[in-house]
Scaffold this motif. Structure first.
Motif, PDB file in Angstrom:
ATOM      1  N   ARG A 116       0.836  -1.209   0.000  1.00 38.52           N
ATOM      2  CA  ARG A 116       0.000   0.000   0.000  1.00 38.52           C
ATOM      3  C   ARG A 116       0.867   1.254   0.000  1.00 38.52           C
ATOM      4  O   ARG A 116       0.562   2.234  -0.704  1.00 38.52           O
ATOM      5  N   ARG A 117       1.944   1.230   0.789  1.00 40.13           N
ATOM      6  CA  ARG A 117       2.848   2.384   0.813  1.00 40.13           C
ATOM      7  C   ARG A 117       3.472   2.626  -0.560  1.00 40.13           C
ATOM      8  O   ARG A 117       3.638   3.779  -0.985  1.00 40.13           O
ATOM      9  N   LEU A 118       3.788   1.561  -1.260  1.00 38.45           N
ATOM     10  CA  LEU A 118       4.405   1.663  -2.585  1.00 38.45           C
ATOM     11  C   LEU A 118       3.380   1.915  -3.688  1.00 38.45           C
ATOM     12  O   LEU A 118       3.747   2.183  -4.830  1.00 38.45           O
ATOM     13  N   GLY A 119       2.099   1.815  -3.346  1.00 39.05           N
ATOM     14  CA  GLY A 119       1.048   2.117  -4.308  1.00 39.05           C
ATOM     15  C   GLY A 119       0.801   1.053  -5.364  1.00 39.05           C
ATOM     16  O   GLY A 119       0.342   1.361  -6.461  1.00 39.05           O
ATOM     17  N   VAL A 120       1.102  -0.223  -5.026  1.00 40.24           N
ATOM     18  CA  VAL A 120       0.912  -1.294  -6.012  1.00 40.24           C
ATOM     19  C   VAL A 120       0.024  -2.422  -5.475  1.00 40.24           C
ATOM     20  O   VAL A 120      -0.076  -3.475  -6.109  1.00 40.24           O
ATOM     21  N   ASP A 121      -0.606  -2.211  -4.335  1.00 39.48           N
ATOM     22  CA  ASP A 121      -1.430  -3.265  -3.735  1.00 39.48           C
ATOM     23  C   ASP A 121      -2.583  -3.685  -4.641  1.00 39.48           C
ATOM     24  O   ASP A 121      -3.008  -4.840  -4.631  1.00 39.48           O
ATOM     25  N   GLU A 122      -3.085  -2.754  -5.468  1.00 41.77           N
ATOM     26  CA  GLU A 122      -4.218  -3.065  -6.340  1.00 41.77           C
ATOM     27  C   GLU A 122      -3.862  -4.082  -7.421  1.00 41.77           C
ATOM     28  O   GLU A 122      -4.753  -4.701  -8.013  1.00 41.77           O
ATOM     29  N   PHE A 123      -2.566  -4.268  -7.674  1.00 46.53           N
ATOM     30  CA  PHE A 123      -2.134  -5.181  -8.732  1.00 46.53           C
ATOM     31  C   PHE A 123      -1.824  -6.584  -8.212  1.00 46.53           C
ATOM     32  O   PHE A 123      -1.494  -7.472  -9.003  1.00 46.53           O
ATOM     33  N   ILE A 124      -1.889  -6.776  -6.888  1.00 40.49           N
ATOM     34  CA  ILE A 124      -1.555  -8.062  -6.286  1.00 40.49           C
ATOM     35  C   ILE A 124      -2.824  -8.734  -5.777  1.00 40.49           C
ATOM     36  O   ILE A 124      -3.612  -8.131  -5.056  1.00 40.49           O
ATOM     37  N   ASP A 125      -3.026  -9.979  -6.171  1.00 40.23           N
ATOM     38  CA  ASP A 125      -4.239 -10.697  -5.781  1.00 40.23           C
ATOM     39  C   ASP A 125      -4.132 -11.318  -4.393  1.00 40.23           C
ATOM     40  O   ASP A 125      -5.093 -11.278  -3.619  1.00 40.23           O
ATOM     41  N   GLU A 126      -2.970 -11.882  -4.079  1.00 45.85           N
ATOM     42  CA  GLU A 126      -2.807 -12.560  -2.783  1.00 45.85           C
ATOM     43  C   GLU A 126      -1.356 -12.470  -2.340  1.00 45.85           C
ATOM     44  O   GLU A 126      -0.447 -12.347  -3.167  1.00 45.85           O
ATOM     45  N   VAL A 127      -1.154 -12.557  -1.025  1.00 44.46           N
ATOM     46  CA  VAL A 127       0.186 -12.610  -0.443  1.00 44.46           C
ATOM     47  C   VAL A 127       0.245 -13.771   0.539  1.00 44.46           C
ATOM     48  O   VAL A 127      -0.628 -13.915   1.404  1.00 44.46           O
ATOM     49  N   TYR A 128       1.266 -14.603   0.397  1.00 42.02           N
ATOM     50  CA  TYR A 128       1.507 -15.701   1.326  1.00 42.02           C
ATOM     51  C   TYR A 128       2.942 -15.607   1.839  1.00 42.02           C
ATOM     52  O   TYR A 128       3.843 -15.167   1.100  1.00 42.02           O
ATOM     53  N   THR A 129       3.143 -16.003   3.074  1.00 43.67           N
ATOM     54  CA  THR A 129       4.491 -16.189   3.609  1.00 43.67           C
ATOM     55  C   THR A 129       4.584 -17.618   4.131  1.00 43.67           C
ATOM     56  O   THR A 129       3.572 -18.341   4.190  1.00 43.67           O
ATOM     57  N   LEU A 130       5.768 -18.006   4.562  1.00 50.29           N
ATOM     58  CA  LEU A 130       5.917 -19.354   5.095  1.00 50.29           C
ATOM     59  C   LEU A 130       5.161 -19.538   6.408  1.00 50.29           C
ATOM     60  O   LEU A 130       4.948 -20.664   6.845  1.00 50.29           O
ATOM     61  N   GLN A 131       4.719 -18.434   7.009  1.00 50.70           N
ATOM     62  CA  GLN A 131       3.840 -18.537   8.174  1.00 50.70           C
ATOM     63  C   GLN A 131       2.526 -19.226   7.797  1.00 50.70           C
ATOM     64  O   GLN A 131       1.919 -19.925   8.616  1.00 50.70           O
TER      65      GLN A 131
END
Length: 224
Positions: A116-131
């Motif tokens: 969101r800070r970088l202004g590109v969140d709208e282009f990403i569908d999902e985020v996963y980490t090893l958590q």
């Protein structure tokens, strides 16, 4: 049918965040009572792929790197060159799903905040980490292995391996791609680190996301 899914590693692939990397590495060393190297020395070790073997004697490597990836948070990242343009092209030209799979073991919320800070969140569908492996009852066959998550994302979106591209900066990303049967593009602006990836068998290495777009265009014609 072409590209349907693009999966991106985050740290040093999607963003340049060497300071975040250094802070997590230094904090991990301090937790074990060790003095961290200076930033220049750290960058030299990273450049020549020496960090994996830099864990002090007597400390479990698995324990060290698991703590490291839990301490890794987003503070100082900047987008890789051409990243925004590539994300726009993926959505408008290729109409792909774009998913981040990070080697961190911290909450995906940290990455979402930075997106969101970088202004590109709208282009990403999902985020996963090893958590997320814990919550999804997934399997990590070796440290930083993302194979299970890659396969999970493909199943979730009904996409075949031959329609999927994974972008990463490290050899474990490449190994995960091989195990999942997906196409892989290495992302490394460093000639040294890019050369090391080629020696390990990576055929496509991009210096930035403008190069990534060129590779994606060529791959799109040979995918199922």
């Amino acid at each position: 049918m072409g590209i349907k899914l693009v999966i991106l590693d985050y740290d040093l692939t999607f963003v340049d965040n060497y300071v975040d990397f250094y802070e997590a590495y230094s904090s991990t060393l301090k937790t074990y009572g060790c003095e961290p190297p200076g930033f220049d020395k750290f960058m030299e070790m990273l450049e020549h792929d020496m960090l994996e073997d830099s864990v002090p004697a007597g400390i479990s490597k698995d324990d060290f790197w698991r703590l490291f990836r839990r301490l890794y948070v987003s503070r100082h990242g900047v987008l890789k060159k051409g990243c925004r343009e590539a994300l726009i092209a993926l959505k408008t030209k290729y109409h792909t799903k774009t998913v981040i799979i990070s080697g961190r073991e911290s909450s995906p919320s940290f990455i979402w905040m930075e997106l969101r800070r970088l202004g590109v969140d709208e282009f990403i569908d999902e985020v996963y980490t090893l958590q997320d492996l814990v919550y999804l009852n997934g399997v990590e066959e070796s440290l930083f292995d993302k194979t299970w998550l890659i396969n999970y994302v493909m199943r979730k979106h009904g996409v075949q391996p031959c329609q999927t591209v994974f972008l990463g900066d490290y050899i474990t990303d490449y190994v995960s791609a091989l195990k999942s049967g997906v196409y892989f593009i290495g992302v490394n602006q460093s000639e040294v680190r890019g050369g090391l990836m080629r020696k390990k068998g990576v055929s496509l290495v991009a210096k930035d996301f403008y190069d990534v777009l060129l590779h994606l265009s060529s791959l799109n014609h040979v995918m199922c």
